[in-house]
Design a protein around this motif. Structure first.
Motif, PDB file in Angstrom:
ATOM      1  N   SER A  19      12.558   5.011   7.703  1.00  0.00           N
ATOM      2  CA  SER A  19      11.498   3.897   7.825  1.00  0.00           C
ATOM      3  C   SER A  19      10.207   4.227   7.168  1.00  0.00           C
ATOM      4  O   SER A  19       9.664   5.387   7.433  1.00  0.00           O
ATOM      5  CB  SER A  19      11.430   3.144   9.029  1.00  0.00           C
ATOM      6  OG  SER A  19      10.948   3.941   9.973  1.00  0.00           O
ATOM      7  N   TYR A  20       9.493   3.058   7.057  1.00  0.00           N
ATOM      8  CA  TYR A  20       8.237   3.449   6.409  1.00  0.00           C
ATOM      9  C   TYR A  20       7.247   3.579   7.535  1.00  0.00           C
ATOM     10  O   TYR A  20       7.477   2.997   8.672  1.00  0.00           O
ATOM     11  CB  TYR A  20       7.690   2.176   5.606  1.00  0.00           C
ATOM     12  CG  TYR A  20       8.201   2.128   4.239  1.00  0.00           C
ATOM     13  CD1 TYR A  20       7.914   2.794   3.098  1.00  0.00           C
ATOM     14  CD2 TYR A  20       9.094   0.937   4.180  1.00  0.00           C
ATOM     15  CE1 TYR A  20       8.548   2.633   1.938  1.00  0.00           C
ATOM     16  CE2 TYR A  20       9.986   0.848   2.920  1.00  0.00           C
ATOM     17  CZ  TYR A  20       9.648   1.695   1.944  1.00  0.00           C
ATOM     18  OH  TYR A  20      10.264   1.376   0.779  1.00  0.00           O
ATOM     19  N   LYS A  21       6.376   4.649   7.252  1.00  0.00           N
ATOM     20  CA  LYS A  21       5.294   4.865   8.296  1.00  0.00           C
ATOM     21  C   LYS A  21       3.824   5.014   7.758  1.00  0.00           C
ATOM     22  O   LYS A  21       3.582   5.452   6.573  1.00  0.00           O
ATOM     23  CB  LYS A  21       5.592   6.114   9.002  1.00  0.00           C
ATOM     24  CG  LYS A  21       4.915   6.641  10.161  1.00  0.00           C
ATOM     25  CD  LYS A  21       5.580   8.077  10.546  1.00  0.00           C
ATOM     26  CE  LYS A  21       4.736   8.315  11.789  1.00  0.00           C
ATOM     27  NZ  LYS A  21       5.155   9.798  12.392  1.00  0.00           N
ATOM     28  N   ILE A  39       8.158  13.914   5.101  1.00  0.00           N
ATOM     29  CA  ILE A  39       7.387  13.979   6.449  1.00  0.00           C
ATOM     30  C   ILE A  39       5.785  14.485   6.320  1.00  0.00           C
ATOM     31  O   ILE A  39       5.765  15.654   5.791  1.00  0.00           O
ATOM     32  CB  ILE A  39       7.885  14.856   7.462  1.00  0.00           C
ATOM     33  CG1 ILE A  39       9.490  14.328   7.771  1.00  0.00           C
ATOM     34  CG2 ILE A  39       7.317  14.725   8.653  1.00  0.00           C
ATOM     35  CD1 ILE A  39      10.344  15.295   8.550  1.00  0.00           C
ATOM     36  N   PHE A  40       4.751  13.982   6.332  1.00  0.00           N
ATOM     37  CA  PHE A  40       3.572  13.956   5.823  1.00  0.00           C
ATOM     38  C   PHE A  40       2.811  13.712   7.287  1.00  0.00           C
ATOM     39  O   PHE A  40       2.881  13.089   8.199  1.00  0.00           O
ATOM     40  CB  PHE A  40       3.030  13.155   4.634  1.00  0.00           C
ATOM     41  CG  PHE A  40       3.889  13.012   3.770  1.00  0.00           C
ATOM     42  CD1 PHE A  40       3.899  14.316   2.703  1.00  0.00           C
ATOM     43  CD2 PHE A  40       4.917  12.111   3.244  1.00  0.00           C
ATOM     44  CE1 PHE A  40       4.783  14.303   1.739  1.00  0.00           C
ATOM     45  CE2 PHE A  40       5.743  12.056   2.120  1.00  0.00           C
ATOM     46  CZ  PHE A  40       5.445  13.419   1.269  1.00  0.00           C
ATOM     47  N   ASN A  41       1.230  14.321   7.002  1.00  0.00           N
ATOM     48  CA  ASN A  41       0.149  14.015   7.744  1.00  0.00           C
ATOM     49  C   ASN A  41      -0.985  13.914   7.011  1.00  0.00           C
ATOM     50  O   ASN A  41      -1.050  14.370   5.945  1.00  0.00           O
ATOM     51  CB  ASN A  41       0.048  15.026   8.864  1.00  0.00           C
ATOM     52  CG  ASN A  41      -0.056  16.667   8.224  1.00  0.00           C
ATOM     53  OD1 ASN A  41      -1.053  16.832   7.660  1.00  0.00           O
ATOM     54  ND2 ASN A  41       0.937  17.464   8.277  1.00  0.00           N
ATOM     55  N   ASN A  61       1.069  -1.168   0.069  1.00  0.00           N
ATOM     56  CA  ASN A  61      -0.122  -0.035   0.018  1.00  0.00           C
ATOM     57  C   ASN A  61       0.766   1.334  -0.203  1.00  0.00           C
ATOM     58  O   ASN A  61       0.406   2.278   0.453  1.00  0.00           O
ATOM     59  CB  ASN A  61      -0.782  -0.224   1.247  1.00  0.00           C
ATOM     60  CG  ASN A  61      -0.208  -0.083   2.590  1.00  0.00           C
ATOM     61  OD1 ASN A  61       0.916  -0.438   2.589  1.00  0.00           O
ATOM     62  ND2 ASN A  61      -1.074   0.195   3.585  1.00  0.00           N
ATOM     63  N   PHE A  62       2.032   1.258  -0.257  1.00  0.00           N
ATOM     64  CA  PHE A  62       2.956   2.368  -0.526  1.00  0.00           C
ATOM     65  C   PHE A  62       2.591   3.417  -1.245  1.00  0.00           C
ATOM     66  O   PHE A  62       2.126   3.109  -2.603  1.00  0.00           O
ATOM     67  CB  PHE A  62       4.311   1.718  -0.610  1.00  0.00           C
ATOM     68  CG  PHE A  62       5.393   3.070  -0.852  1.00  0.00           C
ATOM     69  CD1 PHE A  62       5.537   3.867   0.154  1.00  0.00           C
ATOM     70  CD2 PHE A  62       6.217   3.185  -1.996  1.00  0.00           C
ATOM     71  CE1 PHE A  62       6.360   4.877   0.100  1.00  0.00           C
ATOM     72  CE2 PHE A  62       7.099   4.241  -2.043  1.00  0.00           C
ATOM     73  CZ  PHE A  62       7.354   5.102  -0.934  1.00  0.00           C
ATOM     74  N   SER A  63       2.432   4.571  -0.982  1.00  0.00           N
ATOM     75  CA  SER A  63       1.825   5.768  -1.521  1.00  0.00           C
ATOM     76  C   SER A  63       2.858   6.422  -2.737  1.00  0.00           C
ATOM     77  O   SER A  63       2.428   7.168  -3.233  1.00  0.00           O
ATOM     78  CB  SER A  63       1.201   6.796  -0.704  1.00  0.00           C
ATOM     79  OG  SER A  63       2.317   7.426   0.001  1.00  0.00           O
ATOM     80  N   GLY A  64       4.064   6.159  -2.555  1.00  0.00           N
ATOM     81  CA  GLY A  64       5.208   6.766  -3.200  1.00  0.00           C
ATOM     82  C   GLY A  64       5.574   7.958  -2.482  1.00  0.00           C
ATOM     83  O   GLY A  64       6.626   8.472  -3.071  1.00  0.00           O
ATOM     84  N   TYR A  97       7.394   6.960   3.311  1.00  0.00           N
ATOM     85  CA  TYR A  97       8.887   6.736   3.674  1.00  0.00           C
ATOM     86  C   TYR A  97       9.176   8.149   4.554  1.00  0.00           C
ATOM     87  O   TYR A  97       9.332   9.085   3.892  1.00  0.00           O
ATOM     88  CB  TYR A  97       9.853   6.366   2.839  1.00  0.00           C
ATOM     89  CG  TYR A  97      11.131   6.227   3.243  1.00  0.00           C
ATOM     90  CD1 TYR A  97      11.417   4.662   3.594  1.00  0.00           C
ATOM     91  CD2 TYR A  97      12.277   6.790   3.221  1.00  0.00           C
ATOM     92  CE1 TYR A  97      12.805   4.401   4.268  1.00  0.00           C
ATOM     93  CE2 TYR A  97      13.513   6.701   3.716  1.00  0.00           C
ATOM     94  CZ  TYR A  97      13.726   5.249   4.242  1.00  0.00           C
ATOM     95  OH  TYR A  97      14.860   4.881   4.625  1.00  0.00           O
ATOM     96  N   ASP A  98       9.234   7.693   5.842  1.00  0.00           N
ATOM     97  CA  ASP A  98       9.587   8.927   6.767  1.00  0.00           C
ATOM     98  C   ASP A  98      10.998   9.244   6.584  1.00  0.00           C
ATOM     99  O   ASP A  98      11.937   8.444   7.101  1.00  0.00           O
ATOM    100  CB  ASP A  98       8.950   8.628   7.857  1.00  0.00           C
ATOM    101  CG  ASP A  98       9.162  10.049   9.058  1.00  0.00           C
ATOM    102  OD1 ASP A  98      10.019  10.968   8.680  1.00  0.00           O
ATOM    103  OD2 ASP A  98       8.084  10.085   9.818  1.00  0.00           O
TER     104      ASP A  98
END
Length: 605
Positions: free
Chosen positions: A401-403, A305-307, A298-301, A395-396
């Motif tokens: 690492s993935y988040k 750093i997101f919210n 389910n990786f969004s690409g 990916y943070d």
């Protein structure tokens, strides 16, 4: 006596021969060795200023002419023990640029001096690759900064560009800020260099001010004028070592031509400054791009750093009514490259196209802001429904690492609607292709009740043609009047005179008598010159009288105007009341001009 005369003739011939012995010549000055990319000067000096035609030889292809020829003249006079001597010369100077390594012959220059064709010698110039082996051109400035003289060598320490990246080892899709900074000790006026198409990067340019502002930075103990020329945010799309190639910037440096006489430069339109072309090579840069770890399904690409957040416009609706779910993804990173969040709606919900709103902006840290997704759905049946949370995996870069982050879930109560589902298309802002037939009474019109073929129709048809003819006559008349410059000049004579008399009245109020009389006198002479179309050299009292008489002006009015001229000249030096004298002169000028205008206007009717 005869012997003294022969001695005198012999001495005279000796002086003439000695003057002829100073033969005119053309000497050449140029460095014997220069380096590739160096500017240097080529000067031809003629020991006289009596030069009719000067032509330099063809410059070889490995050397480029940047500017010239610039001409400077020198003259000197000496007096020793009562004897005076003089000398003069003229110098033709070219600024050259060495483009290719090799040995080149610059052919002889030719000049016609005192009617004779004189040639200089040809010279050899060796262009080497090592800048340290080149001779410095005479007149080079030793200053660290500021305007340098023409031909001064511009080295890599005088003008260079530094390329820097905020990170040189990143993960795939992680933003990099690339900066080009210019450091200069010379007068740099123009610079141009475009970023080439880069393989393996998605690049966006940061908008910087068009007006560049320099500041001072010290490099190796030297104070440079520095400016950030351009910046780019780059997202690597490939892994491995990616190279940002070197860019050759083309700049223009201003140098001062100290050989130009300031007075000669002023009168001949010269500025005393030379624009020198200079190529500055920005170095290449290598970025190590590491691959992302094993990507989740389910990786969004997204890398950064997101919210994420979501909101529903209403939780209770009727079937057939629209419902809007807004999902907002924000933060810093490759926001423009992420995939659309996936929302799982119940099966009984009819879905429409997602509306995407971009609220991002480019900064030094990358793309910042929000991407807004508006999901429009329409429940078809009544009941209780749940919209599960929306997940976003990225990916943070802060924790490497993935988040996965999620929104809250929503519960929706759908009540029974009115059963009319035909308005669903309105929610997606679509229109039906086929509309209902119009109903109602149908009106009928008589065959004679049509605008086409009526009297009003033909009148409106002829109106543009009539308007065109009228405008043509009016504009033609106005053009003829404007072309009659004599007539126009006569018409403006009174307006000009009134304007100048107003200024004279101001001078009278200020008590400036001399300026007042000069202005009134110029007003009278200028008025009669414009009114009668008389050139300045023919304006005299007799000619004024004759021309006014020819225009049917009576003798009394002519005498009034002549007396106004006489009073203006007499009252200037008359003793007594200065204010009274100025008032008397001012009134006489007004009466004379008014009377002539009245007679000229009367002749028109």
């Amino acid at each position: 006596m005869n012997r003294y005369f022969k001695f005198f003739v012999f001495f005279l011939l000796l002086v003439v021969c000695s003057n002829k012995a100073v033969a005119q010549r053309v000497t050449v000055e140029v460095p014997t060795k220069v380096s590739v990319g160096e500017n240097f000067r080529l000067s031809y000096i003629v020991n006289t200023q009596d030069v009719e035609d000067f032509r330099a030889g063809n410059i070889p292809s490995g050397i480029e002419v940047i500017a010239g020829p610039y001409t400077s003249r020198q003259s000197s006079y000496q007096m020793v023990n009562g004897h005076t001597s003089s000398s003069s010369s003229i110098t033709f100077t070219y600024t050259l640029y060495a483009t290719k390594q090799g040995t080149y012959t610059i052919p002889a220059a030719n000049a016609i001096i005192n009617g004779r064709k004189i040639a200089s010698r040809s010279v050899l110039v060796t262009v080497v690759s090592n800048a340290h082996g080149a001779n410095r051109v005479a007149g080079q400035s030793g200053d660290d900064a500021g305007l340098r003289s023409t031909g001064s060598h511009i080295s890599g320490n005088d003008l260079f560009i530094r390329v820097s990246a905020n990170k040189q080892r990143v993960h795939e899709q992680e933003p990099i800020m690339l900066t080009y900074k210019v450091y200069t000790l010379v007068e740099l006026t123009q610079l141009k260099g475009d970023m080439p198409e880069l393989t393996g990067f998605h690049t966006q340019e940061v908008k910087l001010p068009q007006q560049k502002s320099f500041h001072v930075e010290r490099v190796n103990g030297r104070a440079y004028r520095c400016v950030t020329w351009s910046q780019y945010v780059m997202y690597p799309q490939m892994t491995g070592k990616l190279t940002i190639p070197s860019i050759t910037f083309k700049g223009i440096v201003v140098q001062q031509n100290r050989n130009v006489d300031p007075f000669e430069a002023f009168f001949n339109g010269g500025s005393g400054y030379v624009e020198v072309k200079k190529e500055i090579k920005a170095p290449s840069l290598t970025i190590q791009v590491d691959p992302l770890p094993n990507r989740p399904l389910n990786f969004s690409g997204g890398v950064g750093i997101f919210n994420i957040s979501a909101q529903l416009d209403k939780k209770e609706v009727k079937s057939g009514e629209p419902l809007n779910l807004r999902v907002v993804v924000g933060g810093i990173g490759n926001l423009k490259l992420i995939k659309q969040p996936e929302v799982v709606f119940p099966k009984d919900f009819e879905k429409y196209d997602v509306k995407i709103t971009d609220k991002t902006h480019l900064t030094a840290n990358g793309v910042e802001g929000n991407i807004i997704y508006d999901f429009l759905v329409v429940p078809q049946n009544q009941g209780e429904y749940k919209i599960p949370e929306v997940a976003f995996t990225y990916y943070d870069t802060s924790i490497h690492s993935y988040k996965t982050i999620k929104t809250q879930s929503f519960h929706i109560a759908v009540a029974k609607g009115n059963g009319n589902h035909n308005s669903e298309a309105d929610y997606s802002q679509k229109d039906n292709d086929i509309h209902d037939l119009m109903e109602g009474d149908i009106g009928q019109r008589s065959l004679n009740d049509f605008f086409f073929g009526s009297v009003a129709y033909y009148m409106l048809l002829l109106l543009p043609m009539v308007t065109f003819v009228i405008l043509l006559i009016v504009f033609r008349k106005r053009t003829l009047e404007m072309t009659d410059m004599v007539k126009q000049r006569g018409r403006r004579a009174n307006k000009v005179a009134v304007k100048r008399l107003r200024y004279a009245n101001k001078l009278m109020q200020e008590g400036k008598s001399n300026d007042f009389y000069d202005e009134v006198l110029r007003t009278l002479w200028g008025y009669v010159g414009d009114k009668l179309n008389m050139p300045v050299e023919k304006i005299s009292r007799d000619n004024i009288s004759d021309n006014l008489s020819a225009h049917s002006v009576d003798i009394h009015t002519i005498h009034t105007f002549i007396e106004a001229l006489d009073e203006c000249e007499f009252e200037r030096y008359a003793p007594g009341d200065v204010t009274g004298n100025m008032n008397k002169t001012f009134e006489s000028a007004i009466i004379a001009i008014t009377e002539i205008e009245r007679i000229f206007n009367k002749r028109k009717y």
